[in-house]
Design an enzyme around this catalytic site. Sequence first.
Site, PDB file in Angstrom:
ATOM      1  CG  ASP A 212      -2.013  -1.187   0.946  1.00  0.00           C
ATOM      2  OD1 ASP A 212      -1.924  -1.927   0.080  1.00  0.00           O
ATOM      3  OD2 ASP A 212      -2.742  -1.411   2.045  1.00  0.00           O
TER       4      ASP A 212
ATOM      5  CD  GLU B  37      -7.171  -0.123   3.055  1.00  0.00           C
ATOM      6  OE1 GLU B  37      -5.925  -0.061   3.486  1.00  0.00           O
ATOM      7  OE2 GLU B  37      -8.271  -0.084   3.529  1.00  0.00           O
TER       8      GLU B  37
ATOM      9  CE  LYS C 154      -3.363  -4.392   1.308  1.00  0.00           C
ATOM     10  NZ  LYS C 154      -4.124  -3.410   2.312  1.00  0.00           N
TER      11      LYS C 154
ATOM     12  CE  LYS D 155      -8.245  -1.023   7.162  1.00  0.00           C
ATOM     13  NZ  LYS D 155      -8.256   0.282   6.302  1.00  0.00           N
TER      14      LYS D 155
ATOM     15  CB  VAL E 205       2.292   2.484   5.113  1.00  0.00           C
ATOM     16  CG1 VAL E 205       3.711   2.939   5.036  1.00  0.00           C
ATOM     17  CG2 VAL E 205       1.778   2.672   3.640  1.00  0.00           C
ATOM     18  CB  THR E 206       0.253   1.820   8.620  1.00  0.00           C
ATOM     19  OG1 THR E 206      -1.006   1.141   9.120  1.00  0.00           O
ATOM     20  CG2 THR E 206      -0.081   3.157   8.105  1.00  0.00           C
TER      21      THR E 206
ATOM     22  CB  CYS F 182      -2.402  -2.711   5.062  1.00  0.00           C
ATOM     23  SG  CYS F 182      -3.784  -1.976   5.145  1.00  0.00           S
TER      24      CYS F 182
ATOM     25  CD  GLN G 226       4.452 -15.430  22.173  1.00  0.00           C
ATOM     26  OE1 GLN G 226       3.736 -16.569  22.631  1.00  0.00           O
ATOM     27  NE2 GLN G 226       3.822 -14.595  21.947  1.00  0.00           N
TER      28      GLN G 226
HETATM   29  N1  TIU Z   1      -2.733   0.336   4.261  1.00  0.00           N
HETATM   30  C1  TIU Z   1      -3.114   0.479   5.560  1.00  0.00           C
HETATM   31  O1  TIU Z   1      -2.349   0.218   6.547  1.00  0.00           O
HETATM   32  N2  TIU Z   1      -4.369   1.064   5.651  1.00  0.00           N
HETATM   33  C2  TIU Z   1      -4.847   1.736   6.723  1.00  0.00           C
HETATM   34  O2  TIU Z   1      -5.912   2.382   6.755  1.00  0.00           O
HETATM   35  N3  TIU Z   1      -3.859   2.064   7.752  1.00  0.00           N
HETATM   36  C3  TIU Z   1      -4.002   3.158   8.798  1.00  0.00           C
HETATM   37  O3  TIU Z   1      -3.226   3.184   9.504  1.00  0.00           O
HETATM   38  N4  TIU Z   1      -4.905   3.884   8.630  1.00  0.00           N
END
Ligand code: TIU
Length: 221
Positions: free
Chosen positions: A26, A74, A131, A134, A159-160, A164, A204
């Site tokens: 993303d 996304e 996609k 997430k 990210v993030t 995702c 772990q």
């Molecule tokens: N790609 C992704 O992580 N989508 C999000 O909405 N991330 C947020 O941190 N908002």
Amino acid sequence: MTTCTIAALPGPFEFDTATTALVIIDMQRDFIEPGGFGAALGNDVTQLSNIVPTVQALLAWARGLGILVVHTRESHAPDLSDCPDAKRLRGEPNIRIGDPGPMGRILIRGEPGNAIIAELAPVAGEIVIDKPGKGAFYATRLGENLAERSITHLLFAGVTTEVCVQTSMREANDRGYACLLVTDATASYFPAFWQSTVDMLASQGGIIGWTAPFAAVRGAD
Ligand code: TIU
């Protein structure tokens, strides 16, 4: 085929370049640039743009070794048929998924804001996954795409970190892939969440997988 070992946590991560993919999650304008979905949620997008040079270097490294590259976005269909109300109506964003914004309709396929940033643009032969969730495996053909190429190991960036990227790495782990998170090629709007995610994934004994910075990935031998 080249066998490599990355000095990682919780221990060495061994992989063959022929059966490994780099999955870049993303890195699209919606999250990295002002005026997109990330900003609409109230986030400081500069927290994410800082990693672009490292992800660029990681991408160049993977391309140089002939490692398969997967990019995800996304995104939702223009009619929002793949965006449940439980997602679209959540919270109090300035503008919602599907609404017009400075970079086109928020998080909609084909809109300017949905494009992967120019620095990381996909090239021919790389896989691009749209996609709606997430996770990168939910409601996509990523699993089939990887199986067709006999991929067994995944390196994650993007990210993030705690949304995702982590969701996708957990999905991959449950599907039997050995996964490594490249820690400085992923970012969160919240530094504390980045740290927690990096720590928990490899805790772990590697409950979800391995972690290593790009310097260790580049130094694999
Ligand atoms: N790609 C992704 O992580 N989508 C999000 O909405 N991330 C947020 O941190 N908002």
